[in-house]
Scaffold this motif. Structure first.
Motif, mmCIF file in Angstrom:
data_model
loop_
_atom_site.group_PDB
_atom_site.id
_atom_site.type_symbol
_atom_site.label_atom_id
_atom_site.label_comp_id
_atom_site.label_asym_id
_atom_site.label_seq_id
_atom_site.Cartn_x
_atom_site.Cartn_y
_atom_site.Cartn_z
ATOM 1 N N GLU A 1 32.973 53.603 2.455
ATOM 2 C CA GLU A 1 31.670 52.963 2.273
ATOM 3 C C GLU A 1 31.774 51.478 2.593
ATOM 4 O OE1 GLU A 1 29.008 54.649 1.859
ATOM 5 O OE2 GLU A 1 29.942 56.569 1.443
ATOM 6 N N ALA A 2 32.035 51.190 3.849
ATOM 7 C CA ALA A 2 32.201 49.798 4.284
ATOM 8 C C ALA A 2 31.875 49.691 5.763
ATOM 9 C CB ALA A 2 33.622 49.324 4.018
ATOM 10 N N MET A 3 31.403 48.546 6.156
ATOM 11 C CA MET A 3 31.097 48.294 7.559
ATOM 12 C C MET A 3 31.440 46.859 7.926
ATOM 13 S SD MET A 3 26.886 48.044 7.533
ATOM 14 C CE MET A 3 26.620 49.686 6.864
ATOM 15 N N ALA A 4 31.952 46.688 9.140
ATOM 16 C CA ALA A 4 32.139 45.360 9.723
ATOM 17 C C ALA A 4 30.905 45.044 10.556
ATOM 18 C CB ALA A 4 33.391 45.326 10.583
ATOM 19 N N ILE A 5 30.396 43.837 10.428
ATOM 20 C CA ILE A 5 29.139 43.459 11.065
ATOM 21 C C ILE A 5 29.374 42.250 11.966
ATOM 22 C CG2 ILE A 5 26.741 42.790 10.666
ATOM 23 C CD1 ILE A 5 27.080 43.929 7.795
ATOM 24 N N THR A 6 28.850 42.317 13.179
ATOM 25 C CA THR A 6 28.977 41.220 14.146
ATOM 26 C C THR A 6 27.599 40.850 14.667
ATOM 27 O OG1 THR A 6 31.161 42.027 14.837
ATOM 28 C CG2 THR A 6 30.047 40.484 16.314
ATOM 29 N N PRO B 1 32.995 50.768 11.959
ATOM 30 C CA PRO B 1 33.679 51.245 10.762
ATOM 31 C C PRO B 1 34.846 50.347 10.385
ATOM 32 C CG PRO B 1 34.266 52.586 12.649
ATOM 33 C CD PRO B 1 33.176 51.672 13.112
ATOM 34 N N ILE B 2 35.182 50.350 9.105
ATOM 35 C CA ILE B 2 36.397 49.688 8.620
ATOM 36 C C ILE B 2 37.391 50.791 8.275
ATOM 37 C CG2 ILE B 2 37.400 48.236 6.808
ATOM 38 C CD1 ILE B 2 34.760 46.740 6.662
ATOM 39 N N GLU B 3 38.526 50.730 8.903
ATOM 40 C CA GLU B 3 39.513 51.807 8.763
ATOM 41 C C GLU B 3 39.897 52.035 7.304
ATOM 42 O OE1 GLU B 3 43.855 53.069 10.690
ATOM 43 O OE2 GLU B 3 42.904 51.165 11.211
ATOM 44 N N SER C 1 32.148 57.215 7.362
ATOM 45 C CA SER C 1 31.445 58.421 7.754
ATOM 46 C C SER C 1 30.844 58.259 9.138
ATOM 47 C CB SER C 1 30.336 58.732 6.740
ATOM 48 O OG SER C 1 29.327 57.767 6.814
ATOM 49 N N SER C 2 30.602 59.414 9.793
ATOM 50 C CA SER C 2 30.070 59.369 11.146
ATOM 51 C C SER C 2 28.701 58.714 11.206
ATOM 52 C CB SER C 2 29.989 60.787 11.717
ATOM 53 O OG SER C 2 29.163 61.594 10.905
#
Length: 272
Positions: A95-100, A89-91, A2-3
């Protein structure tokens, strides 16, 4: 995604080394420099704590009750440095996120956080029997950490004052924790370290990676415990690694989380 997740602002933390006086001297400036680091390492479990902030900011208590998180620790974060936690975002995953995590111009850790649509299936606690801690911890070695063995169960009472101090140390400012007397997910991951340190004597050692599945929240005043089984013990590039499959419980019976936890328990420099 989601945005709202895509547009989450970077989260910045002035890192603090909570383990300067711990038994693990990789967090001591003098010892860490002998291993080629610039100073004592901020604990990896605390870097993971920083990484949970955007997940809880986005999903709140839902993530603490059924979400997943993982981290891979790549480079050290040092005390006083700014750690910048970024979310992408994860393509094809809503309901997911990549975190760095970046600090001093370097990528220090990467990971993900996800919120499943339904509660996960809980493991059978019979597979994680209560086991006594050793009377005398043996030195860490392949023989002392055999694959398949259950480590002794470590327990700790999590009181409100200590939890507030912990959250201050990891720079957590989300109001949810104090409002609902919740134990921080980074505090839960510390139990992965304690499962090892309370069972064997270690020299300087390094947390490498973890993945966590949450099942319920923990609260001030509860006794938390970890039951851990060794799933692997191996050598890679001269380092000796141990991997754990563990469950964290409240009051000895309520399942809070299951984690896979990996550490270098003997860096190659120790053997040189």
């Amino acid at each position: 995604m989601s945005s709202s997740a895509t547009m989450m602002a970077d989260y910045q933390v002035e890192a603090y080394n909570t383990a300067k006086d711990s038994e693990n001297k990789i967090h001591d400036d003098t010892v860490a420099r002998k291993y080629g680091f610039s100073g004592g390492l901020v604990p990896g479990v605390d870097v993971y704590a920083y990484m949970t902030h955007p997940a809880v900011q986005r999903w709140g208590r839902d993530w603490l009750e059924r979400g997943t998180g993982d981290c891979r620790l790549i480079k050290p974060v040092y005390e006083g440095a700014t750690a910048t936690i970024s979310v992408q975002p994860i393509e094809d995953e809503a309901e997911a996120m990549a975190i760095t995590v970046k600090s001093a111009g370097q990528i220090c850790a990467t990971g993900t956080a996800r919120l499943p649509g339904a509660a996960p299936k809980a493991p059978d606690l019979a597979d994680f029997p209560l086991t006594a801690l050793p009377d005398n911890r043996p030195p860490a070695s392949p023989a002392a950490l055999p694959i398949g063995a259950m480590l002794g169960t470590y327990s700790k009472l999590c009181e409100a004052e200590a939890e507030a101090a912990y959250q201050a140390d990891v720079r957590e400012d989300l109001p949810l924790y104090a409002a609902e007397s919740l134990i921080h997910p980074g505090h839960l991951l510390r139990f992965g370290n304690w499962a090892v340190t309370q069972n064997v004597v270690l020299g300087p050692w390094i947390h490498v990676s973890s993945s966590v599945q949450h099942f319920a929240t923990a609260h001030h005043g509860e006794e938390l415990s970890i039951r851990a089984r060794i799933t692997n013990n191996f050598e890679r590039k001269g380092h000796l690694f141990v991997e754990l499959d563990a469950v964290v419980l409240a009051q000895g019976s309520r399942l809070l989380a299951r984690m896979d936890h990996t550490a270098i328990y003997q860096p190659r420099q120790v053997q040189a």
